[in-house]
Scaffold this motif. Structure first.
Motif, short mmCIF file in Angstrom:
data_model
loop_
_atom_site.label_atom_id
_atom_site.label_comp_id
_atom_site.label_asym_id
_atom_site.label_seq_id
_atom_site.Cartn_x
_atom_site.Cartn_y
_atom_site.Cartn_z
N UNK A 1 -2.75 -1.30 9.40
CA UNK A 1 -1.75 -2.28 8.65
C UNK A 1 -3.11 -3.17 7.72
N UNK A 2 -4.22 -3.32 8.15
CA UNK A 2 -4.96 -4.33 7.46
C UNK A 2 -6.15 -3.54 6.76
N UNK A 3 -6.24 -2.25 6.86
CA UNK A 3 -7.05 -1.41 6.03
C UNK A 3 -6.37 -0.80 5.03
N UNK A 4 -5.18 -1.03 4.71
CA UNK A 4 -4.09 -0.49 3.52
C UNK A 4 -3.75 -1.62 2.83
N UNK A 5 -4.06 -1.75 1.58
CA UNK A 5 -3.60 -2.96 0.84
C UNK A 5 -2.19 -2.97 0.79
N UNK A 6 -1.39 -1.87 0.79
CA UNK A 6 0.17 -1.91 0.34
C UNK A 6 0.61 -2.34 1.80
N UNK A 7 0.34 -1.92 3.06
CA UNK A 7 0.66 -2.34 4.22
C UNK A 7 0.51 -3.64 4.72
N UNK A 8 -0.91 -4.13 4.08
CA UNK A 8 -1.13 -5.28 4.58
C UNK A 8 -0.43 -6.33 3.78
N UNK A 9 0.00 -6.16 2.43
CA UNK A 9 0.88 -7.17 1.52
C UNK A 9 2.26 -7.12 2.44
N UNK A 10 2.73 -5.75 2.70
CA UNK A 10 4.05 -5.63 3.35
C UNK A 10 4.06 -6.68 4.65
N UNK A 11 3.07 -6.34 5.49
CA UNK A 11 2.87 -7.31 6.66
C UNK A 11 3.10 -8.76 6.27
N UNK A 12 2.17 -9.33 5.17
CA UNK A 12 2.14 -10.66 5.22
C UNK A 12 3.44 -11.07 4.48
N UNK A 13 4.09 -10.30 3.61
CA UNK A 13 5.11 -11.12 2.60
C UNK A 13 6.37 -10.45 2.90
N UNK A 14 6.69 -9.15 3.44
CA UNK A 14 7.97 -8.72 3.57
C UNK A 14 8.44 -8.09 4.76
N UNK A 15 7.43 -7.80 5.76
CA UNK A 15 8.15 -7.34 7.08
C UNK A 15 8.98 -8.26 7.98
N UNK A 16 8.71 -9.52 8.08
CA UNK A 16 9.35 -10.37 9.04
C UNK A 16 10.49 -11.49 8.50
N UNK A 17 11.59 -11.20 9.12
CA UNK A 17 12.76 -12.01 8.77
C UNK A 17 13.57 -12.66 9.89
#
Length: 500
Positions: free
Chosen positions: A223-239
């Protein structure tokens, strides 16, 4: 669960609010939540700074250097709880009122974010410096007590206790799902780095918080060493959706203090036409409201096509199927009535899950899990949306203990089936030979269909009766006669003593 000394400390804090003039319970809850958030910001900022060092990632503290508040520039360190809690009462009050509170209201740069949306109408209502000084001291004592107990979810525990004090918990369905049950469900589902996760009745965002913690603990590098995954985690994953603005505010703050900067937390009636989400989420984690019947007019028409009912627990199951992508998974809590109810609507939703999707597991939980807020028996359903069937065998587990006593005290006990549930679920290949007399077993889909799609474990569990052999009647009677003689002798001795 709040008990013992912690309960006493919270009661004392409540009394400070009450004697200080804040007598509206919801005002008390909100003001306590703001102050907890302010304290947690300090703690979480320090923790994330340490994590960044360990991970070798850059991190900019939110308290670093100078902070702009209105037209003034303030030394950011002055806004930290660990700094201002040592100020004299008057200086602490002016600091919190004039600097800290405006700072947390405008903390999120994105004005459209969930945090900014629900903090925009937040008001600081503590009336005097002396009262704030007492509250801060009392809250320090509460946090110190929680640290000794090694309990993580302070805010949630305090919040559920306050709800109980004002007699709303369990009446309007706003009591929290116990954290260990949430963690069990998250561990069963094992969220991945690319998930899109939703809780359509999110409350204080407990499921979303624990899912975020799971990813930090188990998929940190991914999650945190991959920029795309980190952005997804912070902004798009949780609803998350709810209809209580206080809960939404707490939920947004809860997510932010757990490191998710921009969750999608929205005011929404999930069962109405206001919710248009279809095939959007890869994972749903939820404990929807069980109580209450809705008017047909307030329910989305496409839900009623699948399951014509006014019962919220059935409508939410229908909603989950609609909101999931094909291949998306759901772990949700349902009352036992959903499993065996005989109405057409009950049968319809169970048939839909079993025949047109893939039902994987039914975990029966004991009735004391939600005490002291509710005594209803519940189960966890785990299923995958396929739209084309796929149920072959359904795994049943009879949970008898969850590590806490099943009474109002909820004291820790040794018996705990949760580790066993997780281990067995992740090794279902080893479950195929288990008998119906054991704690877990498989049931073929056809047998479930033949039983009107009944999903209650007692329908399929076999009880092994061990015959008990008793002595002959003559022996029992003879023993009773001997006991009677002994009683007579004792009575005679007692009578002699009384005559002396």
């Amino acid at each position: 669960m709040v008990t013992g000394e912690l309960k006493s400390k919270i009661d004392s804090l409540w009394e400070i609010f009450w004697t200080g003039g804040l007598t509206n319970p919801l005002d008390v809850i909100e003001q306590m939540t703001y102050l907890m958030f302010i304290r947690d910001l300090d703690d979480s900022d320090n923790l994330r700074a340490k994590e960044a060092v360990v991970l070798g990632l850059p991190y900019q503290s939110i308290f670093a250097k100078e902070v702009q508040i209105g037209d003034r520039s303030i030394d950011g360190s002055q806004l930290k709880w660990s700094v201002f809690h040592d100020f004299p009462a008057a200086k602490m009050y002016s600091t919190v009122q004039e600097w800290v509170f405006p700072f947390i209201k405008n903390l999120h740069g994105d004005k459209e974010s969930a945090y900014s949306k629900y903090m925009s109408d937040a008001i600081f209502k503590i009336p005097t410096p002396l009262m704030l000084d007492k509250i801060v001291t009392a809250m320090d004592a509460i946090y110190e007590q929680m640290a000794q107990m090694k309990a993580a979810d302070t805010r949630g525990d305090v919040y559920e206790y306050l709800l109980l004090k004002i007699k709303t918990a369990g009446i309007n369905g706003q009591f929290r799902t116990p954290r260990h049950i949430i963690r069990m469900m998250v561990d069963l589902m094992e969220p991945k780095a690319d998930e899109v996760i939703c809780d359509p009745a999110c409350g204080t965002s407990g499921f979303l918080v624990v899912a975020s913690e799971y990813l930090k603990e188990n998929r940190k590098e991914e999650v945190f060493f991959n920029q795309r995954n980190k952005d997804h985690y912070m902004n798009h994953m949780f609803h998350g959706f709810d209809m209580d603005r206080t809960m939404l505010r707490i939920g947004a703050m809860n997510m932010m203090t757990h490191g998710v900067t921009n969750p999608f937390i929205e005011y929404r009636d999930s069962l109405s036409d206001q919710n248009q989400d279809k095939e959007k989420y890869s994972l749903i984690l939820a404990n929807p409201p069980f109580k209450g019947n809705l008017d047909y007019d307030s329910v989305s028409a496409d839900l009623l096509k699948v399951c014509k009912t006014k019962k919220t627990e059935l409508l939410f199951l229908t909603l989950f199927l609609r909101m999931l992508k094909v291949g998306g998974r759901c772990a949700c809590i349902v009352p036992d009535g959903v499993l065996f109810g005989s109405s057409a609507a009950h049968k319809a939703i169970r048939k839909e899950i079993v025949e047109n999707n893939r039902l994987e597991a039914v975990i029966s939980m004991p009735s004391g899990v939600f005490k002291p807020y509710a005594g209803v028996s519940t189960a966890v359903l785990i299923f995958t949306k396929t739209g084309q069937g796929g149920t072959n065998n359904v795994w049943f587990y009879d949970m008898k203990a969850d590590g806490l006593s099943l009474d109002d005290k909820q004291s820790p006990v040794e018996d705990n089936d949760i580790p066993d549930i997780i281990a067995r679920f992740h090794n279902l290949a080893g479950e195929t030979e288990r008998k119906r007399t054991e704690q877990s077993f498989f049931v073929p889909k056809q047998e479930i269909a033949d039983n009107d799609y009944d999903l209650s474990i007692n329908k399929y569990k076999e009880v092994e009766y061990i015959p008990v052999e008793y002595p002959p009647t003559e022996e029992i009677l003879a023993d009773l006669r001997e006991i009677e003689k002994e009683i007579g002798k004792e009575m005679d001795a007692l009578e002699k003593l009384l005559r002396l």
